[in-house]
Motif scaffolding. Structure first.
Motif, short mmCIF file in Angstrom:
data_model
loop_
_atom_site.label_atom_id
_atom_site.label_comp_id
_atom_site.label_asym_id
_atom_site.label_seq_id
_atom_site.Cartn_x
_atom_site.Cartn_y
_atom_site.Cartn_z
N LYS A 132 0.82 -1.20 0.00
CA LYS A 132 0.00 0.00 0.00
C LYS A 132 0.86 1.26 0.00
O LYS A 132 1.96 1.27 0.57
CB LYS A 132 -0.92 0.02 1.22
N SER A 133 0.33 2.31 -0.63
CA SER A 133 1.00 3.62 -0.61
C SER A 133 -0.06 4.70 -0.82
O SER A 133 -1.21 4.40 -1.16
CB SER A 133 2.07 3.71 -1.71
N TYR A 134 0.35 5.94 -0.63
CA TYR A 134 -0.57 7.06 -0.87
C TYR A 134 0.24 8.32 -1.16
O TYR A 134 1.45 8.38 -0.89
CB TYR A 134 -1.48 7.30 0.34
N ARG B 210 -6.40 12.76 -1.27
CA ARG B 210 -5.38 11.72 -1.40
C ARG B 210 -5.69 10.71 -2.50
O ARG B 210 -6.85 10.49 -2.84
CB ARG B 210 -5.21 10.97 -0.07
N ARG C 251 -4.94 6.74 -2.96
CA ARG C 251 -4.51 5.55 -2.21
C ARG C 251 -4.35 4.40 -3.19
O ARG C 251 -5.23 4.16 -4.02
CB ARG C 251 -5.52 5.21 -1.12
N LYS D 150 -3.03 0.27 -3.99
CA LYS D 150 -2.65 -1.09 -3.57
C LYS D 150 -2.02 -1.78 -4.78
O LYS D 150 -2.55 -1.69 -5.89
CB LYS D 150 -3.87 -1.89 -3.12
N SER E 40 -9.09 7.35 -5.53
CA SER E 40 -8.60 8.73 -5.55
C SER E 40 -9.69 9.74 -5.18
O SER E 40 -10.83 9.63 -5.65
CB SER E 40 -8.05 9.09 -6.94
N ALA F 200 2.59 7.76 -5.79
CA ALA F 200 2.06 6.59 -5.10
C ALA F 200 2.56 5.30 -5.74
O ALA F 200 2.93 4.34 -5.05
CB ALA F 200 0.53 6.63 -5.09
N CYS G 80 4.61 11.92 2.81
CA CYS G 80 3.97 10.61 2.64
C CYS G 80 4.86 9.51 3.18
O CYS G 80 6.08 9.56 3.03
CB CYS G 80 3.73 10.34 1.16
#
Length: 275
Positions: free
Chosen positions: A3-5, A29, A31, A33, A72, A89, A263
């Motif tokens: 995961k990231s954002y 944000r 986000r 996966k 998003s 991301a 982040c």
């Protein structure tokens, strides 16, 4: 699943005219996966599978396949840094998969290079990418790819998503007669973002064809406001209650805030900054 954002970015100064940009992170944000245990390349955006030239180019760069799921909050193609945020991301997720240090300088350099390769920005959008990754307000040289200034402000933000569409972007025209943008840059250097956004907006509204009245109507309010990116969104931060009421006549208005933290566990070193 990794995961990231990253964050959306609003504009103080658009870098198209001079190569210098100033942007701030919005608490809108993206986000992401990522499942790298796949033989396919798939992008699922807000539950819908889509083709993505950008995803293909980025995965080609790393010689990877992946299924990427994105949710998003950032309106796309509206001047709010959605492309820079997506790249941030995605690169963050890839670096995590490869167990690479999340070095901000390296991440942002790669973001700018891939942005140009994908054809999704004119300058590499180093200012938007920096705000999206680092948070706060950044002033950048998009040519040397250095952050000249980085500061934080706790302010509310409103974003106008107008009923009209993006105007025509003529780079040659935008880079002519840039005295208003140069003036905006001088104001940004001393932290006078109200005047910086105003003079930046005069230039770009004239060059692209947006109504300057959207900013003129709230010019005397206690806020900083102007055109975001290449538009068509306008954005304001500070005491924005009255701005929201005025701008409702022009389209939908979103409320958010400036976000003031990087982040993930991004590593920020001196090489990122102007010496």
């Amino acid at each position: 699943m990794i995961k990231s954002y990253s964050y959306s970015a609003g504009t103080v100064i658009n870098a198209l005219a001079t190569g210098y940009g100033c942007a701030f992170a919005l608490d809108l944000r993206i986000r992401l996966k990522a499942d790298f245990n796949s033989d396919e390349r798939v992008l699922i955006e807000d539950g819908i599978e889509k083709e993505s030239k950008v995803l293909d180019i980025v995965l080609d760069h790393f010689n990877l396949n992946a299924v990427i799921e994105v949710e998003s909050e950032i309106p796309k193609g509206r001047g709010l840094g959605s492309s820079s945020a997506f790249l941030n991301a995605l690169i963050l997720a890839i670096y995590k998969k490869m167990s690479k240090p999340l070095n901000a300088r390296e991440l942002l350099e790669l973001n700018a290079n891939l942005s140009l390769k994908c054809g999704i920005s004119y300058t590499g959008a180093f200012d938007d990418a920096s705000a999206s990754l680092l948070g706060g307000i950044v002033l950048t040289n998009n040519i040397t790819r250095r952050v000249l200034k980085w500061e934080f402000r706790k302010d509310r933000v409103v974003v106008l998503i107008p009923e009209f569409e993006r105007g025509n972007i003529n780079i040659e025209e935008i880079r002519k007669d840039v005295q208003f943008v140069e003036r905006a840059l001088e104001y940004a250097k001393i932290g006078n973002y109200k005047e910086a956004m105003y003079y930046n907006t005069i230039h770009y509204c004239k060059k692209i064809g947006y109504p300057l009245e959207i900013v003129e109507l709230v010019r005397d309010f206690d806020c900083c406001c102007g055109l975001s990116g290449n538009g068509p969104c306008f954005i304001a931060f500070g005491d924005v209650k009255e701005v929201k009421e005025v701008w409702k006549a022009y389209g939908n208005v979103l409320e958010t805030k400036i976000v003031n933290e990087p982040c993930d566990d991004v590593v920020i070193t001196g090489e990122l900054f102007h010496i």
